[in-house]
Design a protein around this motif. Structure first.
Motif, mmCIF file in Angstrom:
data_model
loop_
_atom_site.group_PDB
_atom_site.id
_atom_site.type_symbol
_atom_site.label_atom_id
_atom_site.label_comp_id
_atom_site.label_asym_id
_atom_site.label_seq_id
_atom_site.Cartn_x
_atom_site.Cartn_y
_atom_site.Cartn_z
ATOM 1 N N GLY A 278 0.774 -1.490 -0.219
ATOM 2 C CA GLY A 278 -0.100 0.241 0.181
ATOM 3 C C GLY A 278 0.606 1.312 0.055
ATOM 4 N N VAL A 279 2.017 1.049 0.807
ATOM 5 C CA VAL A 279 2.984 2.752 1.214
ATOM 6 C C VAL A 279 3.809 2.619 -0.106
ATOM 7 C CG1 VAL A 279 4.611 3.647 2.248
ATOM 8 C CG2 VAL A 279 3.086 2.322 3.367
ATOM 9 N N GLY A 280 3.439 1.377 -0.717
ATOM 10 C CA GLY A 280 4.657 1.219 -1.722
ATOM 11 C C GLY A 280 3.893 1.744 -3.009
ATOM 12 N N ALA A 281 2.428 1.318 -3.355
ATOM 13 C CA ALA A 281 1.728 1.961 -4.417
ATOM 14 C C ALA A 281 1.419 4.022 -4.608
ATOM 15 C CB ALA A 281 0.202 1.037 -4.489
ATOM 16 N N VAL A 282 0.891 4.042 -3.100
ATOM 17 C CA VAL A 282 0.832 5.675 -2.755
ATOM 18 C C VAL A 282 1.917 6.033 -3.285
ATOM 19 C CG1 VAL A 282 -0.388 7.198 -0.817
ATOM 20 C CG2 VAL A 282 -1.307 5.188 -1.293
ATOM 21 N N LEU A 283 2.917 6.260 -3.344
ATOM 22 C CA LEU A 283 4.321 6.952 -3.223
ATOM 23 C C LEU A 283 4.246 6.515 -4.701
ATOM 24 C CD1 LEU A 283 6.556 5.741 0.196
ATOM 25 C CD2 LEU A 283 4.835 8.352 -0.783
ATOM 26 N N GLY A 284 4.188 5.947 -5.058
ATOM 27 C CA GLY A 284 4.521 5.194 -6.885
ATOM 28 C C GLY A 284 3.533 5.799 -7.336
ATOM 29 N N MET A 285 2.273 6.221 -7.242
ATOM 30 C CA MET A 285 1.780 6.768 -7.617
ATOM 31 C C MET A 285 1.378 8.511 -7.602
ATOM 32 S SD MET A 285 -2.631 4.949 -6.421
ATOM 33 C CE MET A 285 -3.285 6.251 -6.768
ATOM 34 N N GLY A 286 2.220 8.882 -6.159
ATOM 35 C CA GLY A 286 2.431 10.187 -6.484
ATOM 36 C C GLY A 286 3.940 10.750 -7.500
ATOM 37 N N HIS A 287 4.228 9.711 -7.711
ATOM 38 C CA HIS A 287 5.716 9.930 -8.589
ATOM 39 C C HIS A 287 5.320 9.564 -10.131
ATOM 40 C CE1 HIS A 287 8.756 7.493 -11.436
ATOM 41 N NE2 HIS A 287 9.228 8.520 -11.103
ATOM 42 N N GLN A 288 4.078 8.588 -10.057
ATOM 43 C CA GLN A 288 3.558 8.734 -11.405
ATOM 44 C C GLN A 288 2.567 9.858 -11.914
ATOM 45 O OE1 GLN A 288 4.617 6.661 -15.106
ATOM 46 N NE2 GLN A 288 6.203 6.376 -13.177
ATOM 47 N N ALA A 289 1.826 10.658 -10.836
ATOM 48 C CA ALA A 289 1.038 11.276 -11.157
ATOM 49 C C ALA A 289 2.250 12.810 -11.761
ATOM 50 C CB ALA A 289 0.018 12.042 -10.216
ATOM 51 N N GLY B 229 7.989 -13.998 -4.906
ATOM 52 C CA GLY B 229 7.876 -12.558 -4.259
ATOM 53 C C GLY B 229 7.638 -11.292 -5.470
ATOM 54 N N ALA B 230 8.725 -11.524 -6.479
ATOM 55 C CA ALA B 230 8.402 -10.041 -6.903
ATOM 56 C C ALA B 230 7.274 -9.341 -7.298
ATOM 57 C CB ALA B 230 9.465 -10.756 -8.284
ATOM 58 N N VAL B 231 6.364 -10.755 -7.356
ATOM 59 C CA VAL B 231 4.733 -10.254 -7.880
ATOM 60 C C VAL B 231 4.578 -9.036 -6.909
ATOM 61 C CG1 VAL B 231 2.300 -10.569 -8.443
ATOM 62 C CG2 VAL B 231 4.014 -12.167 -8.730
ATOM 63 N N THR B 232 5.163 -8.602 -5.541
ATOM 64 C CA THR B 232 4.268 -7.493 -5.435
ATOM 65 C C THR B 232 4.483 -6.411 -5.709
ATOM 66 O OG1 THR B 232 5.676 -8.247 -3.675
ATOM 67 C CG2 THR B 232 4.095 -9.448 -3.298
ATOM 68 N N MET B 233 6.040 -6.238 -5.831
ATOM 69 C CA MET B 233 6.263 -5.297 -6.736
ATOM 70 C C MET B 233 5.917 -5.039 -8.386
ATOM 71 S SD MET B 233 8.965 -2.887 -6.732
ATOM 72 C CE MET B 233 10.399 -3.058 -6.045
ATOM 73 N N ALA B 234 5.750 -5.947 -8.850
ATOM 74 C CA ALA B 234 4.778 -5.498 -9.918
ATOM 75 C C ALA B 234 3.554 -5.331 -9.162
ATOM 76 C CB ALA B 234 4.226 -6.872 -10.927
ATOM 77 N N VAL B 235 2.590 -5.717 -8.367
ATOM 78 C CA VAL B 235 1.717 -4.653 -7.935
ATOM 79 C C VAL B 235 1.838 -3.283 -7.769
ATOM 80 C CG1 VAL B 235 -0.421 -4.441 -6.138
ATOM 81 C CG2 VAL B 235 0.500 -6.443 -7.429
ATOM 82 N N VAL B 236 2.899 -3.204 -6.643
ATOM 83 C CA VAL B 236 3.138 -1.390 -6.460
ATOM 84 C C VAL B 236 4.275 -1.006 -8.056
ATOM 85 C CG1 VAL B 236 4.901 0.132 -6.116
ATOM 86 C CG2 VAL B 236 4.236 -2.383 -4.436
ATOM 87 N N VAL B 237 4.170 -1.302 -9.235
ATOM 88 C CA VAL B 237 4.307 -0.608 -10.452
ATOM 89 C C VAL B 237 3.425 -0.307 -11.236
ATOM 90 C CG1 VAL B 237 6.057 -1.120 -12.210
ATOM 91 C CG2 VAL B 237 6.787 -1.678 -10.581
ATOM 92 N N ALA B 238 2.365 -1.106 -11.160
ATOM 93 C CA ALA B 238 1.234 -1.392 -12.257
ATOM 94 C C ALA B 238 0.225 -0.173 -11.904
ATOM 95 C CB ALA B 238 0.101 -2.776 -11.738
ATOM 96 N N VAL B 239 0.176 -0.394 -10.799
ATOM 97 C CA VAL B 239 -1.026 0.905 -8.927
ATOM 98 C C VAL B 239 -0.023 2.012 -9.861
ATOM 99 C CG1 VAL B 239 -1.777 1.728 -7.276
ATOM 100 C CG2 VAL B 239 -1.625 -1.046 -8.013
ATOM 101 N N ALA B 240 1.358 2.706 -9.929
ATOM 102 C CA ALA B 240 1.872 3.305 -10.051
ATOM 103 C C ALA B 240 1.614 3.815 -11.460
ATOM 104 C CB ALA B 240 3.116 3.501 -9.453
ATOM 105 N N ALA B 241 1.646 2.914 -12.324
ATOM 106 C CA ALA B 241 1.802 3.077 -13.939
ATOM 107 C C ALA B 241 0.615 3.178 -14.065
ATOM 108 C CB ALA B 241 2.644 1.893 -14.639
ATOM 109 N N SER B 242 -0.421 3.225 -13.807
ATOM 110 C CA SER B 242 -2.063 3.154 -14.322
ATOM 111 C C SER B 242 -1.974 4.075 -13.373
ATOM 112 C CB SER B 242 -2.732 1.931 -13.074
ATOM 113 O OG SER B 242 -2.831 0.754 -13.457
ATOM 114 N N THR B 243 -1.662 4.990 -12.517
ATOM 115 C CA THR B 243 -2.072 5.869 -12.285
ATOM 116 C C THR B 243 -1.574 7.374 -13.225
ATOM 117 O OG1 THR B 243 -2.099 5.745 -9.670
ATOM 118 C CG2 THR B 243 -1.701 8.166 -10.585
ATOM 119 N N GLY B 244 -0.109 6.827 -13.402
ATOM 120 C CA GLY B 244 0.225 7.396 -14.864
ATOM 121 C C GLY B 244 -0.327 8.116 -16.185
ATOM 122 N N LEU B 245 -1.160 6.829 -16.454
ATOM 123 C CA LEU B 245 -1.670 6.272 -16.923
ATOM 124 C C LEU B 245 -2.691 7.474 -17.545
ATOM 125 C CD1 LEU B 245 -1.313 2.737 -18.924
ATOM 126 C CD2 LEU B 245 -0.138 5.155 -19.414
ATOM 127 N N ALA B 246 -3.885 7.165 -16.519
ATOM 128 C CA ALA B 246 -4.856 8.034 -15.731
ATOM 129 C C ALA B 246 -4.618 9.501 -15.976
ATOM 130 C CB ALA B 246 -5.557 7.926 -14.466
#
Length: 566
Positions: free
Chosen positions: A24-35, A132-149
């Protein structure tokens, strides 16, 4: 593979849910980065519009300052997002390794059936890492979706056609990427299976290297491993080709999509529908979209490999237990008298075996066929349930009490028992209760002679599996460990095959003396050991065919003489 797929998805879900805080923390911060990354082109366009087109120096400085603040924010967001995602990935893989280890070492067994140790190690390392790497993939996917949006929103504010192009084209592109990842998932599963099998065979060959050299089988072993590793290499290359094909096609589709966005933006600028600053923003956003769309390509590959690995992990975790316990709360009789009875026991090569051993009795079992001995030991050690019949201790069937309590009362010391890293004395006392006859066990097993020849005596270091000791030394230390455990019922399987005749006779007499008054079962063809038993049972063809004292059977039973004296 398909059978384990639903549980494989459960493994993936648990891996992600177990690290939901970091994810969750990684996804939120990743969303901030991609935004922030998506806003940079828009800010640059505004700076160009006010500073170049409108020649407003103040406005230019304001937008440049805003741009600098956004850069600082997105940089910090990326750093801490990556940290949280990596922590989630490593923690998830560690949790899976611990869970796999617990299942493999579980008393009920079953997880290691039909799997080599090296294969299990590969599942607990490489497959756990991929899941375990799938958890990082989830973070990246959420962040990338935010960037696209955010990019789509900015383009909509600039031009409705451009925004709709991104909003409609991106889901189609992502769906095509998902379809393209399916062959990679299938081939990744095959790759991991064959790689794990090759690792298992390699570990098996290394463990038996001395034996292979002793019988001159090095060429056959090399040929076997070369054949298996060739299949593993072929599967790896197929998986690599699938990954390269998937990445290449996704890259072509992504490039075509971005070129279309740039083309539409350029035509709008030529027609005057958008200004210079807006054209700069559109081109910059098109270039920005390369990042999120490329990240989705990586996400698809990671998830595909993670799904395949999760299915393999699920197969180990869901392996049926080798034995059952009817009542985990039940206990063996206290105190344990040591009466052992095999009642109409049938399992594998054994058929309707009946055997009564009185408390304190020392009985020998001669099994000319090693399969009979192996089947008997598996039932006594509670590593397998009989097909029919039962093994009873003091009148209680062993399927009732818990495995830990049963094995504490009835200890089976098999011929190929392994030593662990530590000192000689640490190995001997590993299972010894307080007040156990450790010194007597050292003497009875002949380990006292071993200790006297070692440089540091009992404190001499032992390497993994005891390979720093000779075969005879390892066998005597393992026997001393079994004797020092002081179990009420002790089953010894060929405990003196690697020692000379004089030491064997000493071990026979010492074991008999130390175990006096305790129930002992010697599964062996050694005349020296059989000579100190109260009586002997001959298992031939999976059935009890003769009973009596060693001397009597040696005179009267031809099959016994052939098995013991030939």
């Amino acid at each position: 593979m398909r059978k384990a797929d639903p549980r494989g998805r459960d493994v993936l879900r648990r891996a992600v849910a177990g690290q939901r805080r970091d994810v969750g923390v990684g996804a939120v911060l990743g969303m901030g980065h991609q935004a922030g990354e998506a806003l940079v082109p828009a800010l640059i366009g505004l700076a160009v519009e006010e500073g170049v087109v409108d020649r407003d120096a103040g406005g230019l400085l304001r937008w440049l300052a805003t741009l600098a603040a956004v850069y600082v924010g997105l940089s910090l967001s990326f750093r801490f997002s990556a940290l949280a995602g990596e922590r989630a990935s490593l923690s998830s893989a560690h949790g899976l390794r611990a869970e796999l280890t617990g299942r493999v070492l579980a008393p009920e067994g079953g997880a290691d059936d039909d799997r080599l140790p090296g294969e299990l190690a590969n599942i607990a390392t490489e497959d756990a890492r991929r899941v375990g790497a799938v958890t990082m993939a989830v973070v990246v996917a959420v962040a990338a979706s935010t960037g696209l949006a955010v990019a789509a929103a900015v383009l909509l504010s600039i031009s409705l056609p451009l925004g709709l192009l991104v909003l409609l084209g991106t889901p189609l592109l992502l769906w095509l990427g998902h379809l393209l990842s399916k062959p990679l998932e299938r081939r990744s599963g095959t790759e991991q299976e064959r790689a794990a099998h090759a690792s298992g065979v390699a570990a098996d060959l290394v463990a038996g290297l001395r034996v292979l050299k002793g019988i001159g089988a090095e060429r056959a072993a090399v040929a076997r491993y070369r054949h298996i590793s060739h299949h593993s290499l072929h599967a790896t290359l197929r998986a690599a080709r699938a990954e390269a094909w998937q990445s290449g096609v996704v890259t072509v589709l992504t490039g075509s999509f971005l070129a279309l966005i740039a083309l539409v933006g350029g035509r709008l600028a030529v027609r005057g529908d958008i200004g210079l600053g807006e054209l700069v923003s559109c081109v910059a956003l098109a270039l920005f979209l390369v990042g999120p769309l490329s990240e989705f390509s990586w996400v698809y590959a990671e998830v595909a490999q993670g799904r395949a690995s999760a299915a393999r992990i699920a197969a180990v975790l869901d392996a049926p237990p080798a034995v059952r316990t009817a009542s985990p709360e039940a206990d063996v009789p206290r105190p344990v008298a040591g009466g052992l009875r095999l009642r109409h026991l049938s399992y594998a090569s054994l058929h309707d075996v009946d055997l009564d051993i009185a408390p304190g009795e020392t009985v020998g079992v001669v099994a000319p066929d090693p399969a009979d001995a192996s089947a008997l030991l598996r039932c006594l050690a509670r590593r397998a349930d009989p097909a029919s019949g039962a093994v009873e201790l003091d009148g209680t069937a062993l399927t009732g009490p818990s495995l830990a309590r049963t094995r504490a009362a009835l200890l089976v010391a098999e011929h190929d028992a392994e030593l662990f890293e530590g000192t000689v004395l640490q190995n001997v006392t590993a299972a010894a209760p307080d007040g156990a006859p450790v010194a007597a066990a050292l003497t009875a097993s002949g380990t006292d002679e071993v200790v006297r020849t070692l440089p540091d005596g009992g404190d001499t270091a032992v390497t993994a599996r005891g390979h720093s000791l000779s075969g005879g030394q390892r066998q005597r230390v393992a026997l001393a460990r079994a004797l020092a455990a002081d179990a009420p019922v002790l089953v010894l399987h060929e405990p003196a095959t690697a020692v000379d005749a004089v030491t064997e006779a000493r071990i026979a007499a010492g074991t008999r003396e130390l175990r006096r008054g305790r129930t002992t079962l010697l599964v062996t063809t050694s005349p020296a050991l059989l000579a100190v038993t109260d009586r002997v049972v001959l298992l031939d063809g999976g059935r009890v065919t003769a009973r009596g004292r060693h001397e009597e059977l040696a005179r009267t039973c031809a099959a016994y003489r052939t098995a013991v004296l030939a």
